[in-house]
Design a protein around this motif. Sequence first.
Motif, PDB file in Angstrom:
ATOM      1  N   TYR A  64       9.110   6.077   2.489  1.00  0.00           N
ATOM      2  CA  TYR A  64       7.667   6.288   2.520  1.00  0.00           C
ATOM      3  C   TYR A  64       7.049   6.201   1.118  1.00  0.00           C
ATOM      4  O   TYR A  64       6.122   5.425   0.882  1.00  0.00           O
ATOM      5  N   VAL A  65       7.569   6.978   0.183  1.00  0.00           N
ATOM      6  CA  VAL A  65       6.957   7.049  -1.152  1.00  0.00           C
ATOM      7  C   VAL A  65       7.119   5.737  -1.916  1.00  0.00           C
ATOM      8  O   VAL A  65       6.143   5.160  -2.412  1.00  0.00           O
ATOM      9  N   VAL A  66       8.345   5.249  -2.022  1.00  0.00           N
ATOM     10  CA  VAL A  66       8.579   4.007  -2.763  1.00  0.00           C
ATOM     11  C   VAL A  66       7.931   2.832  -2.034  1.00  0.00           C
ATOM     12  O   VAL A  66       7.351   1.943  -2.667  1.00  0.00           O
ATOM     13  N   GLY A  67       7.983   2.846  -0.707  1.00  0.00           N
ATOM     14  CA  GLY A  67       7.333   1.787   0.065  1.00  0.00           C
ATOM     15  C   GLY A  67       5.834   1.730  -0.179  1.00  0.00           C
ATOM     16  O   GLY A  67       5.246   0.651  -0.349  1.00  0.00           O
ATOM     17  N   MET A  68       5.190   2.890  -0.223  1.00  0.00           N
ATOM     18  CA  MET A  68       3.746   2.922  -0.493  1.00  0.00           C
ATOM     19  C   MET A  68       3.443   2.469  -1.928  1.00  0.00           C
ATOM     20  O   MET A  68       2.456   1.762  -2.159  1.00  0.00           O
ATOM     21  N   LEU A  69       4.280   2.860  -2.879  1.00  0.00           N
ATOM     22  CA  LEU A  69       4.079   2.417  -4.259  1.00  0.00           C
ATOM     23  C   LEU A  69       4.221   0.899  -4.376  1.00  0.00           C
ATOM     24  O   LEU A  69       3.410   0.235  -5.040  1.00  0.00           O
ATOM     25  N   LEU A  70       5.236   0.344  -3.726  1.00  0.00           N
ATOM     26  CA  LEU A  70       5.416  -1.107  -3.753  1.00  0.00           C
ATOM     27  C   LEU A  70       4.284  -1.824  -3.019  1.00  0.00           C
ATOM     28  O   LEU A  70       3.832  -2.886  -3.449  1.00  0.00           O
ATOM     29  N   ARG A  71       3.835  -1.242  -1.932  1.00  0.00           N
ATOM     30  CA  ARG A  71       2.708  -1.825  -1.187  1.00  0.00           C
ATOM     31  C   ARG A  71       1.470  -1.863  -2.062  1.00  0.00           C
ATOM     32  O   ARG A  71       0.771  -2.871  -2.133  1.00  0.00           O
ATOM     33  N   ALA A  72       1.177  -0.785  -2.761  1.00  0.00           N
ATOM     34  CA  ALA A  72       0.012  -0.728  -3.646  1.00  0.00           C
ATOM     35  C   ALA A  72       0.165  -1.727  -4.796  1.00  0.00           C
ATOM     36  O   ALA A  72      -0.781  -2.438  -5.143  1.00  0.00           O
ATOM     37  N   ALA A  73       1.367  -1.815  -5.361  1.00  0.00           N
ATOM     38  CA  ALA A  73       1.609  -2.740  -6.474  1.00  0.00           C
ATOM     39  C   ALA A  73       1.467  -4.196  -6.044  1.00  0.00           C
ATOM     40  O   ALA A  73       1.113  -5.050  -6.852  1.00  0.00           O
ATOM     41  N   SER A  74       1.709  -4.471  -4.772  1.00  0.00           N
ATOM     42  CA  SER A  74       1.603  -5.847  -4.280  1.00  0.00           C
ATOM     43  C   SER A  74       0.195  -6.204  -3.819  1.00  0.00           C
ATOM     44  O   SER A  74      -0.036  -7.307  -3.343  1.00  0.00           O
ATOM     45  N   GLY A  75      -0.743  -5.262  -3.970  1.00  0.00           N
ATOM     46  CA  GLY A  75      -2.135  -5.556  -3.633  1.00  0.00           C
ATOM     47  C   GLY A  75      -2.543  -5.247  -2.208  1.00  0.00           C
ATOM     48  O   GLY A  75      -3.673  -5.523  -1.811  1.00  0.00           O
ATOM     49  N   ARG A  76      -1.668  -4.676  -1.429  1.00  0.00           N
ATOM     50  CA  ARG A  76      -2.023  -4.278  -0.057  1.00  0.00           C
ATOM     51  C   ARG A  76      -2.712  -2.912  -0.117  1.00  0.00           C
ATOM     52  O   ARG A  76      -2.469  -2.115  -1.008  1.00  0.00           O
ATOM     53  N   GLY A  77      -3.533  -2.651   0.850  1.00  0.00           N
ATOM     54  CA  GLY A  77      -4.317  -1.419   0.853  1.00  0.00           C
ATOM     55  C   GLY A  77      -3.524  -0.183   1.230  1.00  0.00           C
ATOM     56  O   GLY A  77      -2.475  -0.254   1.856  1.00  0.00           O
ATOM     57  N   LEU A  78      -4.077   0.961   0.817  1.00  0.00           N
ATOM     58  CA  LEU A  78      -3.505   2.264   1.168  1.00  0.00           C
ATOM     59  C   LEU A  78      -4.585   3.134   1.805  1.00  0.00           C
ATOM     60  O   LEU A  78      -4.889   4.220   1.317  1.00  0.00           O
ATOM     61  N   ALA A  79      -5.129   2.682   2.887  1.00  0.00           N
ATOM     62  CA  ALA A  79      -6.164   3.441   3.583  1.00  0.00           C
ATOM     63  C   ALA A  79      -5.579   4.780   4.045  1.00  0.00           C
ATOM     64  O   ALA A  79      -4.414   4.852   4.438  1.00  0.00           O
ATOM     65  N   PRO A  80      -6.385   5.841   4.000  1.00  0.00           N
ATOM     66  CA  PRO A  80      -5.875   7.159   4.428  1.00  0.00           C
ATOM     67  C   PRO A  80      -5.280   7.146   5.839  1.00  0.00           C
ATOM     68  O   PRO A  80      -4.251   7.782   6.079  1.00  0.00           O
TER      69      PRO A  80
END
Length: 163
Positions: free
Chosen positions: A117-133
Amino acid sequence: MVAAGPTSTTNDPARSDITLEDRPPTGACHPVAVLTTTRARPTLRWLGPLAVDLGCVVALAAGGKSSHEVDASDWVVLTIAWPFAAAAAVALAWLVSRGRPTRRTWPEGAVVLATTYVVGMLLRAASGRGLAPGFLIVAGAFLALTMLGWRVVVQLAAGRHAR
């Protein structure tokens, strides 16, 4: 190598799966130590859990695509899944490198979930994908249910209680 007694275990805790056994000699005048493995092959210990955890991640990505990117190519599933898949693989590799079981719910399953969850969200954010609540909540709940859920089912089926 010749074992000192009927059975001896190596002193290396990282290799606790190897024992030395005396077997009756076959034409020889002295017992011969034979190397045997007492646990399942290491590959079998982590390959199944990796496949199931990756299946959980792909299911999350497929559900997201079908809900939010219906008209997009099916390849978008990989775009959604890769950060979480990479994180899950790293978590499982870490557990295996430490000699930890990968099918237990606690603490190993929780480590895989938290890392995914944590590393996946960090990688998702770094790749330009959104992190909507909403995505943060749904992804966390889905990954928790599936990644911990299959481990609970396996433990119950094996007759063990989750710790």
